[in-house]
Scaffold this motif. Structure first.
Motif, PDB file in Angstrom:
ATOM      1  N   THR A  47       0.851  -1.183   0.000  1.00 60.66           N
ATOM      2  CA  THR A  47       0.000   0.000   0.000  1.00 60.66           C
ATOM      3  C   THR A  47       0.885   1.230   0.000  1.00 60.66           C
ATOM      4  O   THR A  47       1.776   1.348   0.843  1.00 60.66           O
ATOM      5  CB  THR A  47      -0.921   0.023   1.237  1.00 60.66           C
ATOM      6  OG1 THR A  47      -1.730  -1.158   1.225  1.00 60.66           O
ATOM      7  CG2 THR A  47      -1.813   1.247   1.238  1.00 60.66           C
ATOM      8  N   CYS A  48       0.634   2.152  -0.904  1.00 61.83           N
ATOM      9  CA  CYS A  48       1.399   3.392  -0.933  1.00 61.83           C
ATOM     10  C   CYS A  48       1.155   4.144   0.362  1.00 61.83           C
ATOM     11  O   CYS A  48       0.019   4.341   0.790  1.00 61.83           O
ATOM     12  CB  CYS A  48       0.983   4.255  -2.125  1.00 61.83           C
ATOM     13  SG  CYS A  48       1.894   5.819  -2.173  1.00 61.83           S
ATOM     14  N   ARG A  49       2.235   4.573   0.998  1.00 62.79           N
ATOM     15  CA  ARG A  49       2.130   5.262   2.285  1.00 62.79           C
ATOM     16  C   ARG A  49       1.934   6.760   2.135  1.00 62.79           C
ATOM     17  O   ARG A  49       1.826   7.468   3.120  1.00 62.79           O
ATOM     18  CB  ARG A  49       3.353   4.938   3.121  1.00 62.79           C
ATOM     19  CG  ARG A  49       3.367   3.428   3.401  1.00 62.79           C
ATOM     20  CD  ARG A  49       4.230   2.940   4.488  1.00 62.79           C
ATOM     21  NE  ARG A  49       4.501   3.805   5.588  1.00 62.79           N
ATOM     22  CZ  ARG A  49       3.876   3.764   6.775  1.00 62.79           C
ATOM     23  NH1 ARG A  49       2.925   2.887   6.975  1.00 62.79           N
ATOM     24  NH2 ARG A  49       4.221   4.576   7.732  1.00 62.79           N
ATOM     25  N   ASN A  50       1.868   7.261   0.909  1.00 67.39           N
ATOM     26  CA  ASN A  50       1.544   8.662   0.679  1.00 67.39           C
ATOM     27  C   ASN A  50       0.071   8.831   1.041  1.00 67.39           C
ATOM     28  O   ASN A  50      -0.798   8.224   0.419  1.00 67.39           O
ATOM     29  CB  ASN A  50       1.800   9.028  -0.784  1.00 67.39           C
ATOM     30  CG  ASN A  50       1.521  10.482  -1.087  1.00 67.39           C
ATOM     31  OD1 ASN A  50       0.841  11.177  -0.330  1.00 67.39           O
ATOM     32  ND2 ASN A  50       2.029  10.935  -2.212  1.00 67.39           N
ATOM     33  N   CYS A 109      -2.501   9.293  -1.567  1.00 71.08           N
ATOM     34  CA  CYS A 109      -2.588   8.247  -2.588  1.00 71.08           C
ATOM     35  C   CYS A 109      -3.224   6.987  -2.002  1.00 71.08           C
ATOM     36  O   CYS A 109      -4.375   6.686  -2.273  1.00 71.08           O
ATOM     37  CB  CYS A 109      -1.209   7.951  -3.161  1.00 71.08           C
ATOM     38  SG  CYS A 109      -1.206   6.705  -4.476  1.00 71.08           S
ATOM     39  N   TRP A 142      -0.955  -2.257  -4.357  1.00 69.11           N
ATOM     40  CA  TRP A 142      -0.200  -2.846  -5.465  1.00 69.11           C
ATOM     41  C   TRP A 142       0.232  -4.265  -5.121  1.00 69.11           C
ATOM     42  O   TRP A 142       0.550  -4.558  -3.988  1.00 69.11           O
ATOM     43  CB  TRP A 142       1.054  -2.012  -5.743  1.00 69.11           C
ATOM     44  CG  TRP A 142       0.750  -0.573  -6.028  1.00 69.11           C
ATOM     45  CD1 TRP A 142       0.871   0.474  -5.161  1.00 69.11           C
ATOM     46  CD2 TRP A 142       0.241  -0.030  -7.231  1.00 69.11           C
ATOM     47  NE1 TRP A 142       0.468   1.633  -5.761  1.00 69.11           N
ATOM     48  CE2 TRP A 142       0.076   1.351  -7.039  1.00 69.11           C
ATOM     49  CE3 TRP A 142      -0.101  -0.577  -8.461  1.00 69.11           C
ATOM     50  CZ2 TRP A 142      -0.398   2.202  -8.037  1.00 69.11           C
ATOM     51  CZ3 TRP A 142      -0.576   0.263  -9.449  1.00 69.11           C
ATOM     52  CH2 TRP A 142      -0.717   1.639  -9.235  1.00 69.11           C
ATOM     53  N   VAL A 198       5.097  -3.514  -9.041  1.00 70.15           N
ATOM     54  CA  VAL A 198       6.129  -2.572  -8.606  1.00 70.15           C
ATOM     55  C   VAL A 198       7.525  -3.103  -8.917  1.00 70.15           C
ATOM     56  O   VAL A 198       7.711  -4.290  -9.144  1.00 70.15           O
ATOM     57  CB  VAL A 198       6.014  -2.278  -7.087  1.00 70.15           C
ATOM     58  CG1 VAL A 198       4.667  -1.648  -6.769  1.00 70.15           C
ATOM     59  CG2 VAL A 198       6.233  -3.511  -6.244  1.00 70.15           C
ATOM     60  N   ARG A 208       8.850   2.620  -5.764  1.00 72.76           N
ATOM     61  CA  ARG A 208       8.153   3.887  -5.966  1.00 72.76           C
ATOM     62  C   ARG A 208       6.751   3.572  -6.443  1.00 72.76           C
ATOM     63  O   ARG A 208       6.546   2.748  -7.330  1.00 72.76           O
ATOM     64  CB  ARG A 208       8.889   4.751  -6.986  1.00 72.76           C
ATOM     65  CG  ARG A 208      10.156   5.351  -6.414  1.00 72.76           C
ATOM     66  CD  ARG A 208      10.636   6.490  -7.281  1.00 72.76           C
ATOM     67  NE  ARG A 208      11.776   7.147  -6.689  1.00 72.76           N
ATOM     68  CZ  ARG A 208      11.703   8.289  -5.996  1.00 72.76           C
ATOM     69  NH1 ARG A 208      10.539   8.870  -5.805  1.00 72.76           N
ATOM     70  NH2 ARG A 208      12.797   8.829  -5.507  1.00 72.76           N
ATOM     71  N   CYS A 209       5.791   4.238  -5.836  1.00 70.22           N
ATOM     72  CA  CYS A 209       4.395   4.027  -6.208  1.00 70.22           C
ATOM     73  C   CYS A 209       4.219   4.343  -7.694  1.00 70.22           C
ATOM     74  O   CYS A 209       4.599   5.428  -8.144  1.00 70.22           O
ATOM     75  CB  CYS A 209       3.493   4.920  -5.370  1.00 70.22           C
ATOM     76  SG  CYS A 209       1.750   4.827  -5.835  1.00 70.22           S
ATOM     77  N   ASN A 254       8.383   3.896  -0.953  1.00 72.21           N
ATOM     78  CA  ASN A 254       7.796   2.972   0.007  1.00 72.21           C
ATOM     79  C   ASN A 254       8.845   1.909   0.304  1.00 72.21           C
ATOM     80  O   ASN A 254       9.243   1.163  -0.595  1.00 72.21           O
ATOM     81  CB  ASN A 254       6.533   2.322  -0.572  1.00 72.21           C
ATOM     82  CG  ASN A 254       5.423   3.326  -0.767  1.00 72.21           C
ATOM     83  OD1 ASN A 254       4.670   3.600   0.140  1.00 72.21           O
ATOM     84  ND2 ASN A 254       5.330   3.897  -1.965  1.00 72.21           N
ATOM     85  N   GLN A 269       6.497  -4.908   3.290  1.00 76.62           N
ATOM     86  CA  GLN A 269       6.549  -3.454   3.377  1.00 76.62           C
ATOM     87  C   GLN A 269       6.894  -3.026   4.799  1.00 76.62           C
ATOM     88  O   GLN A 269       6.379  -3.572   5.777  1.00 76.62           O
ATOM     89  CB  GLN A 269       5.206  -2.857   2.967  1.00 76.62           C
ATOM     90  CG  GLN A 269       5.256  -1.360   2.825  1.00 76.62           C
ATOM     91  CD  GLN A 269       4.042  -0.797   2.122  1.00 76.62           C
ATOM     92  OE1 GLN A 269       3.141  -1.524   1.720  1.00 76.62           O
ATOM     93  NE2 GLN A 269       4.028   0.508   1.946  1.00 76.62           N
TER      94      GLN A 269
END
Length: 64
Positions: free
Chosen positions: A3-6, A9, A13, A18, A30-31, A38, A54
């Motif tokens: 999961t993108c941590r931004n 966002c 994924w 990725v 990178r997302c 990430n 992750q």
């Protein structure tokens, strides 16, 4: 699943979505949607199978 941590966002994924590499600060992906870093760790089991997990203890992108 990653999961993108931004915070803005948050996209999910699969490993096949990725590219995991080292940009000099450890393993990361990178997302594909927003480009946020990430971080991941690499594990190898007794049979030699490699997996990635992750890193959850790094603050989300943009939060200090």
């Amino acid at each position: 699943m990653f999961t993108c941590r931004n915070q803005s966002c948050g996209a999910d994924w699969q490993l096949s979505d990725v590219v995991i590499h080292n940009e000099g600060q450890g393993l990361l992906f990178r997302c594909p949607m927003c480009g946020a870093r990430n971080y991941v760790t690499r594990q190898k089991d007794a049979q030699g199978e490699v997996s990635y997990e992750q890193v959850k203890d790094v603050p989300p992108y943009g939060k200090h």
